[in-house]
Design a protein around this motif. Structure first.
Motif, PDB file in Angstrom:
ATOM      1  N   ILE A  58       0.834  -1.205   0.000  1.00 11.82           N
ATOM      2  CA  ILE A  58       0.000   0.000   0.000  1.00 11.82           C
ATOM      3  C   ILE A  58       0.867   1.252   0.000  1.00 11.82           C
ATOM      4  N   ALA A  59       1.937   1.229   0.809  1.00 10.13           N
ATOM      5  CA  ALA A  59       2.789   2.402   0.937  1.00 10.13           C
ATOM      6  C   ALA A  59       3.613   2.663  -0.317  1.00 10.13           C
ATOM      7  N   SER A  60       4.033   1.591  -0.992  1.00  7.42           N
ATOM      8  CA  SER A  60       4.970   1.743  -2.109  1.00  7.42           C
ATOM      9  C   SER A  60       4.334   1.649  -3.486  1.00  7.42           C
ATOM     10  N   CYS A  61       3.181   1.016  -3.572  1.00  7.85           N
ATOM     11  CA  CYS A  61       2.605   0.741  -4.894  1.00  7.85           C
ATOM     12  C   CYS A  61       1.188   1.287  -5.037  1.00  7.85           C
ATOM     13  N   SER A  62       0.880   2.373  -4.355  1.00  2.55           N
ATOM     14  CA  SER A  62      -0.468   2.941  -4.453  1.00  2.55           C
ATOM     15  C   SER A  62      -0.763   3.423  -5.875  1.00  2.55           C
ATOM     16  N   SER A  63       0.268   3.636  -6.676  1.00  2.00           N
ATOM     17  CA  SER A  63       0.055   4.048  -8.065  1.00  2.00           C
ATOM     18  C   SER A  63      -0.631   2.960  -8.878  1.00  2.00           C
ATOM     19  N   GLU A  64      -0.625   1.723  -8.371  1.00  2.00           N
ATOM     20  CA  GLU A  64      -1.276   0.619  -9.069  1.00  2.00           C
ATOM     21  C   GLU A  64      -2.768   0.537  -8.760  1.00  2.00           C
ATOM     22  N   PHE A  65      -3.243   1.326  -7.803  1.00  2.00           N
ATOM     23  CA  PHE A  65      -4.668   1.307  -7.501  1.00  2.00           C
ATOM     24  C   PHE A  65      -5.452   1.765  -8.721  1.00  2.00           C
ATOM     25  N   PRO A  66      -6.615   1.192  -8.988  1.00  2.00           N
ATOM     26  CA  PRO A  66      -7.440   1.665 -10.102  1.00  2.00           C
ATOM     27  C   PRO A  66      -7.740   3.152  -9.974  1.00  2.00           C
ATOM     28  N   ASP A  67      -7.689   3.868 -11.086  1.00  2.00           N
ATOM     29  CA  ASP A  67      -7.915   5.313 -11.078  1.00  2.00           C
ATOM     30  C   ASP A  67      -9.290   5.660 -10.514  1.00  2.00           C
ATOM     31  N   CYS A  68      -9.299   6.662  -9.640  1.00  2.00           N
ATOM     32  CA  CYS A  68     -10.552   7.216  -9.090  1.00  2.00           C
ATOM     33  C   CYS A  68     -11.358   6.192  -8.299  1.00  2.00           C
ATOM     34  N   HIS A  69     -10.709   5.153  -7.794  1.00  2.00           N
ATOM     35  CA  HIS A  69     -11.415   4.156  -6.996  1.00  2.00           C
ATOM     36  C   HIS A  69     -10.778   4.063  -5.615  1.00  2.00           C
ATOM     37  N   ASN A  70     -11.631   4.003  -4.594  1.00  2.00           N
ATOM     38  CA  ASN A  70     -11.133   3.715  -3.256  1.00  2.00           C
ATOM     39  C   ASN A  70     -10.788   2.238  -3.149  1.00  2.00           C
ATOM     40  N   MET A  71      -9.953   1.909  -2.150  1.00  2.00           N
ATOM     41  CA  MET A  71      -9.565   0.528  -1.923  1.00  2.00           C
ATOM     42  C   MET A  71     -10.112   0.065  -0.574  1.00  2.00           C
ATOM     43  N   ILE A  72     -10.406  -1.210  -0.475  1.00  2.00           N
ATOM     44  CA  ILE A  72     -10.985  -1.790   0.735  1.00  2.00           C
ATOM     45  C   ILE A  72     -10.051  -2.865   1.271  1.00  2.00           C
ATOM     46  N   ILE A  73      -9.662  -2.726   2.539  1.00  2.00           N
ATOM     47  CA  ILE A  73      -8.957  -3.810   3.225  1.00  2.00           C
ATOM     48  C   ILE A  73     -10.041  -4.705   3.819  1.00  2.00           C
ATOM     49  N   GLU A  74     -10.257  -5.833   3.198  1.00  2.00           N
ATOM     50  CA  GLU A  74     -11.325  -6.758   3.587  1.00  2.00           C
ATOM     51  C   GLU A  74     -10.749  -7.844   4.491  1.00  2.00           C
ATOM     52  N   ILE A  75     -11.104  -7.793   5.772  1.00  2.00           N
ATOM     53  CA  ILE A  75     -10.631  -8.802   6.721  1.00  2.00           C
ATOM     54  C   ILE A  75     -11.642  -9.948   6.709  1.00  2.00           C
ATOM     55  N   VAL A  76     -11.343 -10.979   5.947  1.00  2.00           N
ATOM     56  CA  VAL A  76     -12.262 -12.112   5.801  1.00  2.00           C
ATOM     57  C   VAL A  76     -12.384 -12.875   7.112  1.00  2.00           C
ATOM     58  N   GLY A  77     -11.280 -12.988   7.834  1.00  2.00           N
ATOM     59  CA  GLY A  77     -11.252 -13.706   9.100  1.00  2.00           C
ATOM     60  C   GLY A  77      -9.849 -13.667   9.675  1.00  2.00           C
ATOM     61  N   PRO A  78      -9.588 -14.431  10.727  1.00  2.00           N
ATOM     62  CA  PRO A  78      -8.266 -14.416  11.357  1.00  2.00           C
ATOM     63  C   PRO A  78      -7.140 -14.883  10.444  1.00  2.00           C
ATOM     64  N   GLU A  79      -7.473 -15.581   9.364  1.00  2.00           N
ATOM     65  CA  GLU A  79      -6.439 -16.174   8.526  1.00  2.00           C
ATOM     66  C   GLU A  79      -6.323 -15.532   7.143  1.00  2.00           C
ATOM     67  N   GLU A  80      -7.216 -14.620   6.776  1.00  2.00           N
ATOM     68  CA  GLU A  80      -7.192 -14.080   5.405  1.00  2.00           C
ATOM     69  C   GLU A  80      -7.598 -12.615   5.375  1.00  2.00           C
ATOM     70  N   VAL A  81      -6.818 -11.835   4.632  1.00  2.00           N
ATOM     71  CA  VAL A  81      -7.110 -10.418   4.412  1.00  2.00           C
ATOM     72  C   VAL A  81      -6.871 -10.110   2.942  1.00  2.00           C
ATOM     73  N   ASN A  82      -7.811  -9.382   2.316  1.00  2.00           N
ATOM     74  CA  ASN A  82      -7.695  -9.023   0.904  1.00  2.00           C
ATOM     75  C   ASN A  82      -7.714  -7.506   0.737  1.00  2.00           C
ATOM     76  N   LEU A  83      -6.984  -7.041  -0.259  1.00  2.00           N
ATOM     77  CA  LEU A  83      -7.040  -5.634  -0.657  1.00  2.00           C
ATOM     78  C   LEU A  83      -7.774  -5.581  -1.984  1.00  2.00           C
ATOM     79  N   VAL A  84      -9.007  -5.059  -1.972  1.00  2.00           N
ATOM     80  CA  VAL A  84      -9.838  -5.053  -3.166  1.00  2.00           C
ATOM     81  C   VAL A  84     -10.280  -3.628  -3.481  1.00  2.00           C
ATOM     82  N   SER A  85     -10.638  -3.424  -4.730  1.00  2.00           N
ATOM     83  CA  SER A  85     -11.084  -2.106  -5.155  1.00  2.00           C
ATOM     84  C   SER A  85     -12.575  -1.951  -4.909  1.00  2.00           C
TER      85      SER A  85
END
Length: 247
Positions: A58-85
């Motif tokens: 997130i800190a180094s590659c935020s330029s890869e985020f889709p243009d004009c879209h917010n990003m969501i840190i989705e905590i699925v559970g104790p074992e899985e976390v996703n970064l989705v647009s």
């Protein structure tokens, strides 16, 4: 006859490959999954086993985020976390990063012999007072017989060596308050209660059974959320304002 039969079979195969479009109750359906040419391309998610890897991304590659879209840190559970647009024009999301925790391999509600139990309990659980009590108990308990082992369904009593030549009856510790390694290493492992049992077997055998119905999962998710909140505080506002944490 053989030629006609083969031609018939080939014809059936060709018909099965054809795309059929049907209209039912005003809705249009197709019997094949169609891929549209010119559809927006989506990246394959980067995979890692630590939360810090996602923070670095997130800190180094935020330029890869889709243009004009917010990003969501989705905590699925104790074992899985996703970064989705957020949703795009086609109401779809793009997953850029996935974290899957490397967790304890201990099997709850299974029986372990004396030596294996001592190895598993020390390698898969955070050091604590109750863990040390279990290690001491399991390492010194004697092979049971009718005179040295009792179980009334609530309390178990066993004979344990207390010195070179001395033995004493002790109550099996129960319940025990332990923290297995079952979520990401960057956060403090949540403690919970376990029922500890000795097996009615020829040699000493031990088992741990979860006794809280999975309440620890909520605690783990909250700690992961707090971890990301603190990590985002040190990032530029241009990045922070585009990140939403959900869990």
């Amino acid at each position: 006859m053989l030629r006609e039969a083969l031609s018939y079979i080939v014809g059936l195969g060709n018909n099965a490959e054809k795309v059929q479009v049907l209209e039912i109750c005003g809705e249009t359906y197709a019997n094949k999954r169609l891929e549209r040419y010119g559809a927006p391309k989506r990246a394959s998610a980067i995979e890692a086993a630590s939360l810090s890897a996602m923070v670095d991304y997130i800190a180094s590659c935020s330029s890869e985020f889709p243009d004009c879209h917010n990003m969501i840190i989705e905590i699925v559970g104790p074992e899985e976390v996703n970064l989705v647009s957020a949703l795009d024009m086609e109401r779809k999301r793009e997953c850029l990063f996935t974290c899957r925790a490397e967790i304890s391999k201990y099997h709850f509600d299974s029986w372990y012999d004396q030596e294996r139990f001592m190895i598993e309990i020390q390698s898969n659980f955070v050091q604590s007072t109750d863990r040390d009590i279990l290690v001491k108990f399991a390492g010194n308990v004697e092979q049971k017989n009718n005179a040295t082992y009792s179980d009334d369904g609530k309390t178990q009593v066993a004979t344990m060596s207390t010195g070179v030549a001395s033995k004493s009856d002790v109550i099996v510790p129960n319940p025990v308050y332990l923290a297995p390694y079952r979520t990401f290493q960057e956060i403090e492992q949540p403690f919970s209660n376990f029922v500890f049992r000795m097996g009615d077997k020829e040699v000493p055998a031990f088992s741990l059974i979860e006794a809280e119905g999975g309440l620890w999962k909520n605690e783990a998710v909250n700690r992961i959320k707090e971890y990301f909140r603190k990590a985002l505080e040190g990032m530029p506002e241009s990045i922070r304002e585009r990140i939403v944490i959900i869990g």
